[in-house]
Design a protein around this motif. Structure first.
Motif, PDB file in Angstrom:
ATOM      1  N   GLY A  26      76.210 111.988  30.830  1.00  0.00           N
ATOM      2  CA  GLY A  26      77.113 110.850  30.799  1.00  0.00           C
ATOM      3  C   GLY A  26      77.350 110.375  32.219  1.00  0.00           C
ATOM      4  O   GLY A  26      77.061 111.085  33.184  1.00  0.00           O
ATOM      5  N   ALA A  27      77.858 109.154  32.340  1.00  0.00           N
ATOM      6  CA  ALA A  27      78.164 108.606  33.659  1.00  0.00           C
ATOM      7  C   ALA A  27      79.176 107.480  33.516  1.00  0.00           C
ATOM      8  O   ALA A  27      79.305 106.861  32.452  1.00  0.00           O
ATOM      9  N   MET A  36      78.240 120.201  35.085  1.00  0.00           N
ATOM     10  CA  MET A  36      77.798 119.810  36.423  1.00  0.00           C
ATOM     11  C   MET A  36      78.173 118.347  36.640  1.00  0.00           C
ATOM     12  O   MET A  36      77.842 117.495  35.812  1.00  0.00           O
ATOM     13  N   PHE A  37      78.890 118.088  37.720  1.00  0.00           N
ATOM     14  CA  PHE A  37      79.264 116.727  38.096  1.00  0.00           C
ATOM     15  C   PHE A  37      78.540 116.351  39.380  1.00  0.00           C
ATOM     16  O   PHE A  37      78.380 117.183  40.264  1.00  0.00           O
ATOM     17  N   ILE A  84      79.985 108.389  38.988  1.00  0.00           N
ATOM     18  CA  ILE A  84      80.199 109.799  38.645  1.00  0.00           C
ATOM     19  C   ILE A  84      79.281 110.112  37.470  1.00  0.00           C
ATOM     20  O   ILE A  84      79.297 109.405  36.457  1.00  0.00           O
ATOM     21  N   ARG A  85      78.486 111.161  37.618  1.00  0.00           N
ATOM     22  CA  ARG A  85      77.598 111.595  36.546  1.00  0.00           C
ATOM     23  C   ARG A  85      78.007 113.001  36.108  1.00  0.00           C
ATOM     24  O   ARG A  85      78.544 113.772  36.904  1.00  0.00           O
ATOM     25  N   VAL A  86      77.725 113.317  34.856  1.00  0.00           N
ATOM     26  CA  VAL A  86      78.066 114.633  34.330  1.00  0.00           C
ATOM     27  C   VAL A  86      76.951 115.128  33.420  1.00  0.00           C
ATOM     28  O   VAL A  86      76.280 114.333  32.753  1.00  0.00           O
ATOM     29  N   LEU A  87      76.738 116.426  33.444  1.00  0.00           N
ATOM     30  CA  LEU A  87      75.816 117.109  32.538  1.00  0.00           C
ATOM     31  C   LEU A  87      76.593 118.273  31.934  1.00  0.00           C
ATOM     32  O   LEU A  87      77.074 119.151  32.668  1.00  0.00           O
ATOM     33  N   ALA A 100      74.753 110.794  24.328  1.00  0.00           N
ATOM     34  CA  ALA A 100      75.078 110.484  25.722  1.00  0.00           C
ATOM     35  C   ALA A 100      76.137 109.384  25.777  1.00  0.00           C
ATOM     36  O   ALA A 100      76.260 108.583  24.846  1.00  0.00           O
ATOM     37  N   VAL A 101      76.878 109.354  26.887  1.00  0.00           N
ATOM     38  CA  VAL A 101      77.915 108.345  27.071  1.00  0.00           C
ATOM     39  C   VAL A 101      77.771 107.740  28.462  1.00  0.00           C
ATOM     40  O   VAL A 101      77.807 108.461  29.462  1.00  0.00           O
TER      41      VAL A 101
END
Length: 124
Positions: free
Chosen positions: A11-12, A50-51, A92-95, A108-109
């Protein structure tokens, strides 16, 4: 973990300003949307998060938003996104790695300007 398998979802989002309040607010919105779309029961299913943040976001760690959501025992990591020419600013990205039923399909968002990153994954 019987009947469950390991998944990962991305997501991001973007922020308007480099302030702690803005970073926390946008990250919290992103995480909540990922929780809702993927039916995550927070710490029970989440393995790690993880960001990454672009170099123009320095006011706070995005992981602080996860802590404010109550993820006190979840391993969280923040890193700076690779600084690529003409990349999306204030992003900002996230896993999230998590366990879910075997028939689960990760959703995914991508919010705000981050929608440009993966228009193929935008479900309206």
């Amino acid at each position: 973990m019987s009947g469950k398998r390991l998944f990962a979802v991305r997501g991001a989002t973007t922020t308007e300003r480099n302030t702690e309040q803005e970073i926390l607010s946008q990250t919290k919105t992103l995480l909540q949307e990922l929780i809702d779309k993927n039916d995550l029961s927070r710490e029970q299913d989440i393995v790690s998060v993880m960001f990454t943040a672009t170099k123009d976001l320095t006011a706070c760690f995005p992981a602080k938003a996860a802590r404010k959501l109550g993820w006190t025992n979840t391993p969280l990591m923040c890193a700076q996104e690779i600084d690529v020419d003409d990349s999306l600013p204030k992003c900002i990205r996230v896993l999230i790695q998590y366990y879910a039923p075997e028939d689960h399909s990760p959703q995914a968002v991508y919010l705000k300007d981050a929608r440009k990153l993966r228009p193929d994954l935008i479900n309206e």
